[in-house]
Design an enzyme around this catalytic site. Structure first.
Site, PDB file in Angstrom:
ATOM      1  N   PHE A   6       9.986   0.001   7.684  1.00 20.77           N
ATOM      2  CA  PHE A   6       9.554  -0.272   6.560  1.00 20.77           C
ATOM      3  C   PHE A   6      10.326   0.063   5.260  1.00 20.77           C
ATOM      4  CE2 PHE A   6       5.946  -0.931   3.372  1.00 20.77           C
ATOM      5  CZ  PHE A   6       5.078  -1.505   4.112  1.00 20.77           C
ATOM      6  N   ARG A  25      17.134   8.250  -4.585  1.00 20.55           N
ATOM      7  CA  ARG A  25      17.242   9.336  -3.758  1.00 20.55           C
ATOM      8  C   ARG A  25      18.019   9.200  -2.304  1.00 20.55           C
ATOM      9  NH1 ARG A  25      12.923   9.834  -6.824  1.00 20.55           N
ATOM     10  NH2 ARG A  25      12.020  11.682  -7.443  1.00 20.55           N
ATOM     11  N   HIS A  51      -2.798   3.193   1.177  1.00 18.40           N
ATOM     12  CA  HIS A  51      -2.849   3.944   2.493  1.00 18.40           C
ATOM     13  C   HIS A  51      -1.892   5.105   2.456  1.00 18.40           C
ATOM     14  CE1 HIS A  51      -5.373   1.566   4.262  1.00 18.40           C
ATOM     15  NE2 HIS A  51      -4.573   0.497   4.423  1.00 18.40           N
TER      16      HIS A  51
HETATM   17  N1  INI Z   1       5.249   2.449   6.203  1.00 22.46           N
HETATM   18  C1  INI Z   1       6.272   3.243   5.462  1.00 22.46           C
HETATM   19  O1  INI Z   1       7.197   3.733   6.251  1.00 22.46           O
HETATM   20  N2  INI Z   1       6.387   3.314   4.146  1.00 22.46           N
HETATM   21  C2  INI Z   1       5.272   2.480   3.332  1.00 22.46           C
HETATM   22  O2  INI Z   1       5.324   2.377   2.120  1.00 22.46           O
HETATM   23  C3  INI Z   1       4.303   1.865   4.322  1.00 22.46           C
HETATM   24  N3  INI Z   1       3.092   1.372   3.399  1.00 22.46           N
HETATM   25  O3  INI Z   1       3.376   1.239   2.026  1.00 22.46           O
HETATM   26  O4  INI Z   1       2.154   0.968   4.057  1.00 22.46           O
HETATM   27  C4  INI Z   1       4.263   1.889   5.518  1.00 22.46           C
HETATM   28  N4  INI Z   1       3.187   1.482   6.215  1.00 22.46           N
HETATM   29  C5  INI Z   1       3.349   1.083   7.655  1.00 22.46           C
HETATM   30  C6  INI Z   1       2.955   2.332   8.495  1.00 22.46           C
HETATM   31  O5  INI Z   1       3.857   3.241   8.540  1.00 22.46           O
HETATM   32  C7  INI Z   1       3.011   1.850   9.950  1.00 22.46           C
HETATM   33  O6  INI Z   1       4.220   1.383  10.381  1.00 22.46           O
HETATM   34  C8  INI Z   1       1.664   0.667  10.211  1.00 22.46           C
HETATM   35  O7  INI Z   1       0.647   1.363   9.683  1.00 22.46           O
HETATM   36  C9  INI Z   1       1.451   0.669  11.764  1.00 22.46           C
HETATM   37  O8  INI Z   1       0.838   1.714  12.381  1.00 22.46           O
END
Ligand code: INI
Length: 156
Positions: free
Chosen positions: A22, A127, A88
Site C-alpha cells: 500500500f 520522511r 480506518h
Molecule cells: N494500508 C496501509 O499500509 N496504508 C494505508 O494508508 C492503508 N489505508 O489507507 O487503508 C492501508 N490499508 C490496507 C490494510 O493495511 C490491509 O492491507 C487491508 O485492510 C487488508 O487487510
C-alpha cells in the site's frame, strides 16, 4: 557505573525487512533507505531478505514469522498509513504499531517500527526521502543497535 551500548556494527547480521505494498512508492523508498544504511553499517546485502505484504495491517504477522524463524537477528517493518486516504487510519495504524511491538516482545528479537503515520502523501514522502532524511535509515540504525545492545546486556 558501566554503560551498556549497542555499537552500529552490522557485520555478520541477518536482517529481515517487511514492507507494505500500500503506497508502494513510499515503501520502496523506505526499503532503499534501510538497505543502503544496513550495507553502510557492514551488513552483507545477501543477508538482507525482503518480504512484501498487502498493507500495514499485514506487517506484524509477517514480521513475527520472520522473528520466530530463527533466521534473522532483527526485523525492520516498513510502510505508511496516510490519514487522508482512509477512515480506518486509526485502526490500521494502531494495530500495526501494537502488532509490531508485540512481535518483538513475544520473540525477543528486535522488531523495528518504520511504518510512517502521516496526514498526507507529501509528509510521507518527506520522511522517505534520501535527501531529506529517510526513516528507513533510522530503522537500520535502530535494528543494529538493538541486536548489539541485547547481546551486551546478556553478557553483562
Ligand atoms: N494500508 C496501509 O499500509 N496504508 C494505508 O494508508 C492503508 N489505508 O489507507 O487503508 C492501508 N490499508 C490496507 C490494510 O493495511 C490491509 O492491507 C487491508 O485492510 C487488508 O487487510
Amino acid at each position: 557505573m558501566k554503560t551498556l551500548e549497542g555499537p552500529l556494527n552490522g557485520a555478520g547480521l541477518r536482517i529481515g525487512l517487511v514492507a507494505g505494498r500500500f503506497n508502494d512508492f513510499v515503501s520502496s523508498s523506505l526499503v532503499a533507505g534501510t538497505r543502503n544504511r544496513l550495507v553502510a553499517l557492514g551488513v552483507t546485502d545477501d543477508d538482507v531478505d525482503l518480504a512484501w505484504v498487502a498493507g500495514a495491517f499485514e506487517v506484524p504477522l509477517a514480521a513475527r514469522a520472520m522473528a520466530e524463524s530463527g533466521r534473522y537477528d532483527a526485523v525492520v517493518c516498513l510502510g505508511s498509513v496516510i490519514r487522508g486516504e482512509t477512515a480506518h487510519f486509526d485502526y490500521v495504524a494502531g494495530e500495526a504499531a501494537a502488532g509490531i511491538m508485540r512481535a518483538g516482545y513475544d520473540t525477543g528479537v528486535p522488531v523495528v517500527f518504520g511504518v510512517l503515520t502521516t496526514d498526507t502523501v507529501e509528509q510521507a514522502m518527506e520522511r522517505a526521502d534520501e535527501e531529506r532524511g529517510n526513516k528507513g535509515a533510522d530503522c537500520a540504525d535502530a535494528a543494529v543497535e538493538m541486536v548489539r545492545l541485547l547481546a551486551a546486556i546478556r553478557v553483562g
